[in-house]
Motif scaffolding. Structure first.
Motif, PDB file in Angstrom:
ATOM      1  N   GLY A  92       0.832  -1.192   0.000  1.00  0.00           N
ATOM      2  CA  GLY A  92       0.000   0.000   0.000  1.00  0.00           C
ATOM      3  C   GLY A  92       0.863   1.236   0.000  1.00  0.00           C
ATOM      4  O   GLY A  92       1.728   1.406  -0.853  1.00  0.00           O
ATOM      5  N   THR A  93       0.654   2.099   0.994  1.00  0.00           N
ATOM      6  CA  THR A  93       1.435   3.340   1.085  1.00  0.00           C
ATOM      7  C   THR A  93       2.628   3.203   2.024  1.00  0.00           C
ATOM      8  O   THR A  93       3.307   4.189   2.296  1.00  0.00           O
ATOM      9  CB  THR A  93       0.536   4.496   1.563  1.00  0.00           C
ATOM     10  OG1 THR A  93      -0.004   4.163   2.852  1.00  0.00           O
ATOM     11  CG2 THR A  93      -0.593   4.751   0.577  1.00  0.00           C
ATOM     12  N   HIS A  94       2.849   2.003   2.545  1.00  0.00           N
ATOM     13  CA  HIS A  94       3.973   1.760   3.460  1.00  0.00           C
ATOM     14  C   HIS A  94       5.158   1.208   2.667  1.00  0.00           C
ATOM     15  O   HIS A  94       5.014   0.236   1.915  1.00  0.00           O
ATOM     16  CB  HIS A  94       3.564   0.761   4.547  1.00  0.00           C
ATOM     17  CG  HIS A  94       4.608   0.598   5.619  1.00  0.00           C
ATOM     18  ND1 HIS A  94       4.859   1.568   6.564  1.00  0.00           N
ATOM     19  CD2 HIS A  94       5.479  -0.421   5.881  1.00  0.00           C
ATOM     20  CE1 HIS A  94       5.831   1.160   7.368  1.00  0.00           C
ATOM     21  NE2 HIS A  94       6.219  -0.042   6.970  1.00  0.00           N
ATOM     22  N   TRP A  95       6.327   1.820   2.843  1.00  0.00           N
ATOM     23  CA  TRP A  95       7.513   1.473   2.066  1.00  0.00           C
ATOM     24  C   TRP A  95       8.613   0.963   2.987  1.00  0.00           C
ATOM     25  O   TRP A  95       8.773   1.448   4.111  1.00  0.00           O
ATOM     26  CB  TRP A  95       8.011   2.689   1.274  1.00  0.00           C
ATOM     27  CG  TRP A  95       7.011   3.119   0.249  1.00  0.00           C
ATOM     28  CD1 TRP A  95       5.925   3.917   0.443  1.00  0.00           C
ATOM     29  CD2 TRP A  95       6.971   2.712  -1.120  1.00  0.00           C
ATOM     30  NE1 TRP A  95       5.214   4.064  -0.718  1.00  0.00           N
ATOM     31  CE2 TRP A  95       5.828   3.330  -1.694  1.00  0.00           C
ATOM     32  CE3 TRP A  95       7.778   1.904  -1.911  1.00  0.00           C
ATOM     33  CZ2 TRP A  95       5.490   3.142  -3.037  1.00  0.00           C
ATOM     34  CZ3 TRP A  95       7.441   1.724  -3.242  1.00  0.00           C
ATOM     35  CH2 TRP A  95       6.308   2.332  -3.791  1.00  0.00           C
ATOM     36  N   THR A  96       9.363  -0.019   2.493  1.00  0.00           N
ATOM     37  CA  THR A  96      10.448  -0.618   3.258  1.00  0.00           C
ATOM     38  C   THR A  96      11.694  -0.709   2.385  1.00  0.00           C
ATOM     39  O   THR A  96      11.617  -1.152   1.227  1.00  0.00           O
ATOM     40  CB  THR A  96      10.073  -2.028   3.745  1.00  0.00           C
ATOM     41  OG1 THR A  96       8.884  -1.949   4.534  1.00  0.00           O
ATOM     42  CG2 THR A  96      11.204  -2.628   4.579  1.00  0.00           C
ATOM     43  N   ALA A  97      12.822  -0.271   2.902  1.00  0.00           N
ATOM     44  CA  ALA A  97      14.104  -0.355   2.194  1.00  0.00           C
ATOM     45  C   ALA A  97      15.084  -1.160   3.029  1.00  0.00           C
ATOM     46  O   ALA A  97      15.264  -0.875   4.225  1.00  0.00           O
ATOM     47  CB  ALA A  97      14.665   1.037   1.930  1.00  0.00           C
ATOM     48  N   ARG A  98      15.680  -2.182   2.432  1.00  0.00           N
ATOM     49  CA  ARG A  98      16.648  -3.030   3.124  1.00  0.00           C
ATOM     50  C   ARG A  98      17.990  -2.922   2.422  1.00  0.00           C
ATOM     51  O   ARG A  98      18.070  -2.770   1.204  1.00  0.00           O
ATOM     52  CB  ARG A  98      16.184  -4.487   3.141  1.00  0.00           C
ATOM     53  CG  ARG A  98      14.885  -4.713   3.910  1.00  0.00           C
ATOM     54  CD  ARG A  98      14.484  -6.184   3.902  1.00  0.00           C
ATOM     55  NE  ARG A  98      13.325  -6.447   4.742  1.00  0.00           N
ATOM     56  CZ  ARG A  98      12.067  -6.390   4.324  1.00  0.00           C
ATOM     57  NH1 ARG A  98      11.806  -6.065   3.064  1.00  0.00           N
ATOM     58  NH2 ARG A  98      11.070  -6.649   5.155  1.00  0.00           N
ATOM     59  N   ASN A  99      19.049  -3.026   3.194  1.00  0.00           N
ATOM     60  CA  ASN A  99      20.389  -2.898   2.645  1.00  0.00           C
ATOM     61  C   ASN A  99      20.690  -3.980   1.615  1.00  0.00           C
ATOM     62  O   ASN A  99      20.099  -5.066   1.618  1.00  0.00           O
ATOM     63  CB  ASN A  99      21.437  -2.968   3.754  1.00  0.00           C
ATOM     64  CG  ASN A  99      21.429  -4.304   4.483  1.00  0.00           C
ATOM     65  OD1 ASN A  99      20.734  -4.441   5.493  1.00  0.00           O
ATOM     66  ND2 ASN A  99      22.188  -5.283   4.007  1.00  0.00           N
ATOM     67  N   LYS A 100      21.614  -3.675   0.727  1.00  0.00           N
ATOM     68  CA  LYS A 100      22.171  -4.667  -0.188  1.00  0.00           C
ATOM     69  C   LYS A 100      23.213  -5.500   0.567  1.00  0.00           C
ATOM     70  O   LYS A 100      23.630  -5.153   1.677  1.00  0.00           O
ATOM     71  CB  LYS A 100      22.821  -3.976  -1.386  1.00  0.00           C
ATOM     72  CG  LYS A 100      21.839  -3.279  -2.309  1.00  0.00           C
ATOM     73  CD  LYS A 100      21.109  -4.281  -3.178  1.00  0.00           C
ATOM     74  CE  LYS A 100      20.345  -3.594  -4.293  1.00  0.00           C
ATOM     75  NZ  LYS A 100      19.646  -4.552  -5.155  1.00  0.00           N
ATOM     76  N   SER A 101      23.665  -6.572  -0.070  1.00  0.00           N
ATOM     77  CA  SER A 101      24.652  -7.436   0.575  1.00  0.00           C
ATOM     78  C   SER A 101      25.966  -6.720   0.815  1.00  0.00           C
ATOM     79  O   SER A 101      26.714  -7.055   1.736  1.00  0.00           O
ATOM     80  CB  SER A 101      24.906  -8.685  -0.291  1.00  0.00           C
ATOM     81  OG  SER A 101      25.392  -8.304  -1.563  1.00  0.00           O
TER      82      SER A 101
END
Length: 612
Positions: A92-101
């Protein structure tokens, strides 16, 4: 400029589409707790129809962080379209960013950034970093980044050192320290408003800027730049000649298939023989100036062998791409001036909206050209509107006064010290494009006009007749009266444009037909000749050996080889044209564009020598 091709190559390696990124494994737990790190957001670019954002994670603790995850909410209508240096997903309108390796581990005091392109106008809210507050505590941060410090001043310059001083930045929570950047790279972090840089090379040019950091480790915009030339050693050669303008266009897309980088201006010797560079092109859309190719302009990382300075770009330096290479070029040749050119054949359709509100357009251009990340790179703006109140790729009906109004607004906004110029039509025919707009009235606001005295004739008339695309004068059998350099210059003078504000244009390419049996101009053809990048057009560096000149007409060379017929300028014909420009009292000459020349810059040399 008639031919404009923007390459998209290079984006696919850095701008990762979000489709297919859902379902990624969760990151390993981070060492320490959320209070040992901060996450800050900045909108780094806004081009009206979209924007570029950047998140920065900072380890403010005493133990290493093994991974990081940022979460935030965007309002409905705002979304991420592509991202780099992080895996970004949404629900939806919630965003998540996770680091690369490769960028999940952060030592104490280290930071890492990732960027994204988006649509909409909303700002992130409800930020969380590894489950905690993004300000290193239980709440979402609410403080603003610091302002830009004052432009540094240089004193005490020696062979190997310089002292820099600057006016303090301001911040609502307090300034913590300053990064001192030499040629775009941080060389020191200090808590005072001065710094002495040592270990420099004698007789060398450097450019310095300063960036402030607040108590939450947010960095503000970069200051203006000061150029420093250390004493001793040799000196960089100034541009050849006197006050004549010697200008070349550098295309943003030339770094792709053509593999022509800013460094080529150095290795060819051309940088020492010109006075100005027009960087082409910025876009014109929605009534505003906008970035043309963000990857080429300020993101592409150049290797050491591609770089003017001989130093490879790093992933975390404040500015990369062509803009940083131009900054390095100006440090090496401090007499060079660089203008950012907007529009061109492909993007001139946007000027109709710009003309509806010239003041708003000028403001948008000023904000972009003077962006703190690259303000020191550009000395002014060039407008390439093809064509005001006339037809090019599309037809403009904004009225005869529109061009004058736009140029007046740009001069008012940029001020008297900046360069404001325009590329203009060379249609000197009766009732032609010069008569369609108020070029005389607009000339009061410009430093000069780049009169596009080329592309008069070409294989868009597939059956011919063959004719030189850049005739200096008329000749018996010319397909259209008034389509010559002499006619165009005479018409501009007649309407009141000063000769000193007119630059003669040279094309570093040829135009040609195939199926031609006649050696002299005026022959029939069956279509355009084959070209490396486009039918009917080829670089001079190719034509000089593949189809050497067999004659001249109207001050321009032509060549008949096999069934092909080409016209192009050579060092000899450029010499003739420069002598003519001097006799007419013109302000100088320009050319489209650098990559068409030979590796040793023989056309640039001919132009420069001819104006000396």
């Amino acid at each position: 400029m008639r031919f404009r091709h923007r390459a998209a190559a290079g984006f696919t390696t850095l701008l990762l589409p979000l489709a297919g990124l859902v379902g990624l494994a969760s990151p390993a737990p981070a060492a320490g707790d959320a209070s040992s790190a901060t996450a800050t957001y900045a909108k780094t670019q806004d081009w009206g129809t979209g924007f570029e954002g950047k998140w920065t994670v900072k380890n403010t603790g005493t133990t290493a962080i093994n991974s990081w995850t940022i979460e935030w909410d965007f309002p409905s209508g705002t979304s991420v379209t592509s991202a780099w240096d992080a895996d970004v997903t949404s629900s939806g309108t919630h965003w998540t960013a996770r680091n690369k390796s490769y960028n999940g581990t952060l030592a104490p005091g280290a930071s890492v950034s990732f960027g994204f392109n988006g649509t909409g106008s909303g700002a992130p809210a409800n930020c969380k970093l590894n489950g905690g507050g993004c300000d290193g505590g239980p709440t979402v941060p609410g403080d603003n980044p610091p302002s830009a410090p004052g432009t540094p001043t240089a004193s005490g310059i020696t062979d190997t050192s310089v002292k820099l001083s600057w006016a303090a930045a301001t911040d609502d929570k307090g300034v913590k320290n300053y990064d001192v950047l030499r040629d775009g790279r941080a060389v020191a972090t200090v808590t005072t408003t001065s710094y002495t840089d040592t270990g420099l090379t004698a007789g060398t040019d450097y450019a310095y800027t300063v960036q402030a950091r607040d108590t939450a480790d947010q960095t503000g915009p970069v200051s203006g730049a000061v150029s420093v030339h250390t004493t001793g050693g040799g000196t960089n050669p100034p541009p050849t000649g006197g006050s004549a303008v010697k200008l070349g266009y550098f295309t943003e897309w030339g770094i792709y298939g053509r593999n022509y980088n800013v460094k080529n201006l150095v290795t060819s010797g051309s940088a020492a023989k010109i006075t100005h560079i027009n960087y082409a092109f910025g876009n014109v859309t929605g009534g505003k100036c906008a970035i043309g190719d963000s990857y080429a302009d300020y993101d592409k990382a150049f290797t050491a062998d591609q770089s003017v300075s001989g130093v490879a770009d790093t992933w975390d330096q404040p500015l990369r791409g062509n803009f940083n290479q131009l900054r390095e070029l100006k440090a090496k040749y401090p007499n060079l001036k660089v203008l950012w050119s907007f529009g061109g054949w492909t993007w001139s359709g946007g000027f109709a909206d710009a003309a509806r509100n010239p003041a708003a357009f000028a403001q948008s251009c000023y904000d972009l050209v003077k962006d703190s990340r690259w303000a020191d790179v550009f000395d002014g703006i060039d407008i390439d509107w093809e064509y005001p109140n006339a037809c090019g790729l599309s037809c403009d009906t904004s009225g005869a006064a529109a061009f004058r109004n736009v140029m007046a607004a740009l001069r008012a906004k940029f001020g008297s010290s900046a360069l404001v110029t325009a590329a203009v039509t060379a249609d000197g025919s009766s009732g032609g494009k010069i008569e369609a707009a108020d070029y005389a009235g607009a000339s009061a606001y410009v430093n000069w006009y780049n009169v596009m005295t080329y592309d008069f004739f070409g294989a868009w008339d597939a059956q011919g007749p063959t004719a030189p695309h850049s005739p200096l004068t008329s000749y018996s059998g010319i397909p259209k009266a008034g389509f010559t350099t002499a006619d165009a210059i005479a018409k501009y003078k007649a309407i009141g444009v000063p000769a000193s504000k007119l630059l003669l244009g040279i094309g570093f390419y040829g135009r040609g037909w195939t199926g031609v049996t006649q050696d002299a101009p005026g022959g029939t053809a069956t279509g355009p000749a084959a070209g490396t990048y486009e039918q009917g057009i080829e670089d001079y560096k190719v034509l000089k050996t593949s189809c050497p000149a067999t004659g001249t007409v109207a001050g321009t060379a032509y060549a008949h080889c096999g069934g092909n017929w080409w016209s192009y300028d050579t060092p000899a014909t450029i010499g003739t044209k420069m002598a003519w420009a001097r006799s007419q009292g013109l302000g100088g000459a320009f050319f489209w564009e650098f990559s068409g020349d030979t590796g040793n810059g023989e056309l640039v040399s001919a132009l420069s020598n001819g104006l000396s």
